[in-house]
Design an enzyme around this catalytic site. Structure first.
Site, PDB file in Angstrom:
ATOM      1  N   SER A 185      41.854  26.242  35.070  1.00 30.82           N
ATOM      2  CA  SER A 185      42.231  27.478  35.563  1.00 30.82           C
ATOM      3  C   SER A 185      43.602  27.431  35.740  1.00 30.82           C
ATOM      4  CB  SER A 185      41.371  28.149  36.256  1.00 30.82           C
ATOM      5  OG  SER A 185      41.222  27.424  37.689  1.00 30.82           O
ATOM      6  N   HIS A 213      37.589  30.458  31.079  1.00 38.27           N
ATOM      7  CA  HIS A 213      38.590  31.037  30.578  1.00 38.27           C
ATOM      8  C   HIS A 213      38.804  30.593  29.206  1.00 38.27           C
ATOM      9  CE1 HIS A 213      40.735  31.335  34.364  1.00 38.27           C
ATOM     10  NE2 HIS A 213      40.336  30.384  34.891  1.00 38.27           N
ATOM     11  N   LYS A 245      36.947  37.967  33.009  1.00 40.85           N
ATOM     12  CA  LYS A 245      38.116  37.518  32.039  1.00 40.85           C
ATOM     13  C   LYS A 245      38.079  37.987  30.831  1.00 40.85           C
ATOM     14  CE  LYS A 245      38.573  34.207  35.970  1.00 40.85           C
ATOM     15  NZ  LYS A 245      38.118  32.942  36.619  1.00 40.85           N
TER      16      LYS A 245
END
Ligand SMILES: *Cc1c(COP(=O)(O)O)cnc(C)c1O
Length: 399
Positions: A185, A213, A245
C-alpha cells in the site's frame, strides 16, 4: 494546540503530543466538502486531488449512488444486527455470491472493513500453537491480526522468498500461515505471488493475500493479483479484498473454500460481534462490481495515466519506486521535507499526502501519489507542473 497542563491527569499524553509535533509527525485531518473525485472542495478551497484510493472513479458514480438509494428505500439504512442474529439480508447474500463467481472461489464472506477482515481471519485460523509469517512491509491490519492471534510471529524481508523459506524451515509448528499484501500500500509494488504460492505448497503452509489495492485494477477483468498471476484456490487459499478502494464503496470480503468460510462464520470475532454493513452498501457494491467488470476502459485509461506520470516524474529527476500500479510514491527521505513538499503542492492547488513514520520505515518518508481512472491527462500534467515547481523551490530531486 494548547499546552496548558491537563486537569484530568493527562499530562504525560500531552507531553507525547508535543513531542510528536516537534518531530513533524503530527497528523491532522482535512475536511472534505465534496464527493471523492479529482476536483475536491476541501477546507474551503478547490484542490486537485491525488491521494484517494478510488482507483476506478466509482465512489461517486451515478449508477452506484442510485443503487444505494434504491436499496435504502427498500431495506432501510441500518443493518440492524450482526449477520448471525438477523442482520444478514438479501443484498449481502447476493453480493457474496457475485464475488464468489468473480473470484472463482467456492464461497465469499463479507466483513464491515478490511481491517476487520484481516484481524478476523488471522485470529480465527491461528492460536498460540501456530506460527504466522509476514512480509515486513505488510499493512498494519495484517500485523495487528498476527499479534492478536497469539501465534508465533515471524517477519521476513520484503518480497524475499529466500528469507521466508529460511523462517519456514526453522519452524516446526503444525499450522503455518504466510501473509502478504498483494500490492503494497505504501510502495505500490506487487508480491511475488507465484513463487510464494509454490513455496507454501512445498512447505504445507497456507497463503493469505490481502489484495486491497489490486481488485478492480489488476487482471483482465479487474480480478486483482489472483487473476493477474492466474492463481486458483489451491495455490492461494485465503484471498482478502476490500470494497472501499477500487470498488468505491465500503467493507471487505474473504474468498476461499466452503471450509474456510464456515470456519470464519463460527470463529472470526470481528465477523460475529459486529453489526452487518448497511444492506444498501452491499447493493451499491453489486453495481460497482458490474461496472468494474464491464468497463475495461477504466483500467486501460488508468494504465495510460500511470505511464504518463512516471515518464514525466523521471524526466524531472524524481525518485520513483518500482511500481506499475496506481500507487506512485516519490521517495523524499526526511519526514519534515516530505511534509513541506506536500504543503507547497497544496499552495499550488494540488493535494498529495506526505507519508511519514511510523506508517513507513524511518528515513523513507515520501509523497504518495495515487492515480484514478477519473483523472484526465491534463490533471496528470498539472500535477507534474506543480511537482517541477515545488521540488525546484525546495531543492529536491535532480539526482
Ligand atoms: C486499506 C487497507 C486495508 C483496510 O481496509 P479498510 O476496508 O479500509 O478497513 C487493509 N489492507 C490494506 C493493504 C489496505 O490498503
Amino acid at each position: 494546540m494548547t499546552h496548558r497542563p491537563d486537569r484530568r491527569g493527562f499530562d504525560s499524553l500531552e507531553q507525547e503530543l508535543v513531542e510528536r509535533e516537534s518531530q513533524r509527525l503530527y497528523r491532522r485531518r482535512r475536511l472534505l466538502q465534496s464527493p471523492q473525485q479529482p476536483a475536491l472542495h476541501c477546507d474551503g478551497r478547490e484542490l486537485l486531488g491525488f491521494c484517494s484510493n478510488d482507483y476506478l472513479g466509482l465512489a461517486n458514480h451515478p449508477r452506484v449512488v442510485e443503487s444505494l438509494q434504491r436499496a435504502a428505500s427498500r431495506y432501510g439504512v441500518g443493518g440492524g444486527a450482526s449477520h448471525l442474529v438477523i442482520g444478514h439480508s438479501e443484498p449481502h447474500h447476493a453480493l457474496e455470491e457475485a464475488l464468489a463467481a468473480f473470484t472463482g472461489r467456492e464461497r465469499v464472506l463479507l466483513f464491515s472493513s478490511g481491517y476487520m477482515a484481516n484481524t478476523g481471519v488471522i485470529t480465527a485460523l491461528l492460536d498460540k500453537r501456530d506460527a504466522v509469517f509476514e512480509d515486513r512491509l505488510n499493512h498494519a491490519s495484517l500485523i495487528d491480526g498476527g499479534l492478536l492471534s497469539g501465534a508465533r510471529f515471524k517477519r521476513y524481508l520484503h518480497n524475499d522468498v529466500d528469507s521466508l523459506r529460511q523462517r519456514l524451515n526453522a519452524s516446526s509448528v503444525q499450522r503455518k500461515l504466510v501473509v502478504t499484501d498483494g500490492v503494497f500500500s505504501m510502495d505500490g509494488d506487487l508480491a511475488p505471488l507465484p513463487e510464494l504460492a509454490q513455496l507454501c505448497q512445498q512447505q504445507g503452509a497456507w497463503l493469505m493475500v490481502d489484495d486491497a489495492h489490486g481488485f478492480g485494477v489488476l487482471g483482465e477483468t479487474g480480478g486483482g493479483c489472483a487473476e493477474y498471476f492466474g492463481l486458483g484456490s489451491d495455490q492461494l487459499p485465503v484471498l482478502v479484498g476490500t470494497l472501499g478502494k477500487g470498488f468505491g464503496t465500503a467493507g471487505a470480503f474473504v474468498a476461499g473454500s466452503a471450509t474456510l468460510i464456515e470456519t470464519l462464520i463460527q470463529q472470526a470475532r470481528s465477523y460475529i460481534y459486529t453489526t452487518s454493513m448497511p444492506p444498501a452498501v452491499a447493493a451499491a457494491t453489486l453495481e460497482s462490481l458490474q461496472l468494474l467488470k464491464e468497463e475495461g476502459w477504466r483500467r486501460t485509461h488508468l494504465a495510460q495515466l500511470i505511464a504518463r506520470f512516471r515518464a514525466g516524474a523521471l524526466a524531472l529527476g524524481l525518485r520513483l519506486m518500482d511500481s506499475t500500479t496506481p500507487i506512485q510514491p516519490i521517495l523524499v527521505g526526511d519526514a519534515g521535507q516530505a511534509l513541506a513538499l506536500s504543503q507547497r503542492l497544496e499552495t499550488a492547488g494540488v493535494l498529495v499526502s506526505a507519508i511519514r513514520p511510523p506508517t513507513v520505515p524511518r528515513g523513507t518518508a515520501r509523497l504518495r501519489v495515487t492515480l484514478s481512472a477519473s483523472h484526465s491527462e491534463q490533471d496528470v500534467d498539472r500535477l507534474l507542473e506543480a511537482l517541477a515547481k515545488v521540488t525546484k523551490e525546495q531543492g529536491v530531486g535532480g539526482e
